[in-house]
Design a protein around this motif. Structure first.
Motif, PDB file in Angstrom:
ATOM      1  N   GLU A   1       0.846  -1.183   0.000  1.00  0.00           N
ATOM      2  CA  GLU A   1       0.000   0.000   0.000  1.00  0.00           C
ATOM      3  C   GLU A   1       0.886   1.238   0.000  1.00  0.00           C
ATOM      4  O   GLU A   1       1.927   1.267   0.653  1.00  0.00           O
ATOM      5  CB  GLU A   1      -0.904   0.033   1.234  1.00  0.00           C
ATOM      6  N   ALA A   2       0.427   2.238  -0.743  1.00  0.00           N
ATOM      7  CA  ALA A   2       1.166   3.495  -0.775  1.00  0.00           C
ATOM      8  C   ALA A   2       1.022   4.196   0.565  1.00  0.00           C
ATOM      9  O   ALA A   2      -0.036   4.129   1.199  1.00  0.00           O
ATOM     10  CB  ALA A   2       0.631   4.379  -1.892  1.00  0.00           C
ATOM     11  N   PRO A   3       2.069   4.875   1.026  1.00  0.00           N
ATOM     12  CA  PRO A   3       1.943   5.620   2.276  1.00  0.00           C
ATOM     13  C   PRO A   3       0.948   6.759   2.101  1.00  0.00           C
ATOM     14  O   PRO A   3       0.808   7.314   1.014  1.00  0.00           O
ATOM     15  CB  PRO A   3       3.353   6.146   2.535  1.00  0.00           C
ATOM     16  N   ASN A   4       0.258   7.081   3.155  1.00  0.00           N
ATOM     17  CA  ASN A   4      -0.743   8.147   3.105  1.00  0.00           C
ATOM     18  C   ASN A   4      -0.056   9.483   3.376  1.00  0.00           C
ATOM     19  O   ASN A   4      -0.059   9.977   4.494  1.00  0.00           O
ATOM     20  CB  ASN A   4      -1.859   7.875   4.122  1.00  0.00           C
ATOM     21  N   ILE A   5       0.551  10.043   2.340  1.00  0.00           N
ATOM     22  CA  ILE A   5       1.236  11.326   2.453  1.00  0.00           C
ATOM     23  C   ILE A   5       0.458  12.335   1.612  1.00  0.00           C
ATOM     24  O   ILE A   5       0.407  12.210   0.395  1.00  0.00           O
ATOM     25  CB  ILE A   5       2.691  11.236   1.966  1.00  0.00           C
ATOM     26  N   PRO A   6      -0.168  13.313   2.249  1.00  0.00           N
ATOM     27  CA  PRO A   6      -0.928  14.299   1.478  1.00  0.00           C
ATOM     28  C   PRO A   6      -0.026  15.079   0.529  1.00  0.00           C
ATOM     29  O   PRO A   6       1.155  15.312   0.837  1.00  0.00           O
ATOM     30  CB  PRO A   6      -1.504  15.229   2.551  1.00  0.00           C
ATOM     31  N   PRO A   7      -0.542  15.467  -0.655  1.00  0.00           N
ATOM     32  CA  PRO A   7       0.265  16.248  -1.595  1.00  0.00           C
ATOM     33  C   PRO A   7       0.804  17.511  -0.942  1.00  0.00           C
ATOM     34  O   PRO A   7       0.115  18.171  -0.172  1.00  0.00           O
ATOM     35  CB  PRO A   7      -0.721  16.592  -2.714  1.00  0.00           C
ATOM     36  N   GLY A   8       2.051  17.818  -1.229  1.00  0.00           N
ATOM     37  CA  GLY A   8       2.653  19.045  -0.725  1.00  0.00           C
ATOM     38  C   GLY A   8       3.305  18.916   0.636  1.00  0.00           C
ATOM     39  O   GLY A   8       3.987  19.836   1.080  1.00  0.00           O
ATOM     40  N   VAL A   9       3.104  17.809   1.355  1.00  0.00           N
ATOM     41  CA  VAL A   9       3.679  17.654   2.681  1.00  0.00           C
ATOM     42  C   VAL A   9       5.190  17.486   2.598  1.00  0.00           C
ATOM     43  O   VAL A   9       5.932  18.088   3.338  1.00  0.00           O
ATOM     44  CB  VAL A   9       3.028  16.470   3.428  1.00  0.00           C
TER      45      VAL A   9
ATOM     46  N   GLU B   1      12.257  17.328  -4.398  1.00  0.00           N
ATOM     47  CA  GLU B   1      13.669  17.689  -4.295  1.00  0.00           C
ATOM     48  C   GLU B   1      14.244  17.692  -5.705  1.00  0.00           C
ATOM     49  O   GLU B   1      14.586  16.648  -6.245  1.00  0.00           O
ATOM     50  CB  GLU B   1      14.403  16.695  -3.404  1.00  0.00           C
ATOM     51  N   VAL B   2      14.290  18.873  -6.301  1.00  0.00           N
ATOM     52  CA  VAL B   2      14.722  19.011  -7.678  1.00  0.00           C
ATOM     53  C   VAL B   2      15.849  20.028  -7.739  1.00  0.00           C
ATOM     54  O   VAL B   2      15.680  21.189  -7.385  1.00  0.00           O
ATOM     55  CB  VAL B   2      13.554  19.476  -8.582  1.00  0.00           C
TER      56      VAL B   2
END
Length: 133
Positions: free
Chosen positions: A9-17, A21-22
């Motif tokens: 299962e993918a970790p539940n990390i909300p977008p933008g949290v 790193e570019v």
């Protein structure tokens, strides 16, 4: 020693949290470079680079439209480039190593529909761009 289990299962990390790193400090543009190649599966593709975008066409699939997206490229060796782009909506990504000197491409990608690509193949045609000579 026990091996850890594989995550399913993918970790539940909300977008933008976690920020992307570019590092763009040593990117290059591949303007006017065109590369045609075939993966081991037999699928043939053509990439056409512009200063700020790349067009990606599957040559043996007339019903699949050309995809044009922003890309990043970094020179990693003589006539060798690491290229990356995101699929629109950030539903996948493509990372390529273009080895123009040895005329081979290496690919790692997660495509829409969760199709995974990890392949390589010969580059069958190269039209040099003004920044790759």
């Amino acid at each position: 020693m026990n091996k850890p289990t594989i995550s399913t299962e993918a970790p539940n990390i909300p977008p933008g949290v976690i920020p992307d790193e570019v590092n763009v400090s040593n990117t290059v543009n591949l303007d006017e470079l065109e590369v045609q190649y075939t993966y081991s599966s037999g699928r043939a593709y053509k990439l056409k680079f512009y200063d700020d975008r790349v067009s990606f066409t599957q040559l043996d699939a007339g019903h699949i439209p050309t995809l044009t997206v922003p890309y990043r490229a970094r020179k990693i060796g003589k006539d060798m480039f690491l290229v990356h782009w995101l699929v629109p909506g950030r539903v996948g990504h493509v990372t390529l190593i273009l080895d123009l000197g040895n005329k081979v491409i290496h690919a790692s990608a997660l495509m829409p529909g969760q199709m995974e690509l990890f392949d390589e193949g010969p580059i069958v045609d190269v039209k040099q761009g003004k920044y790759t000579q």
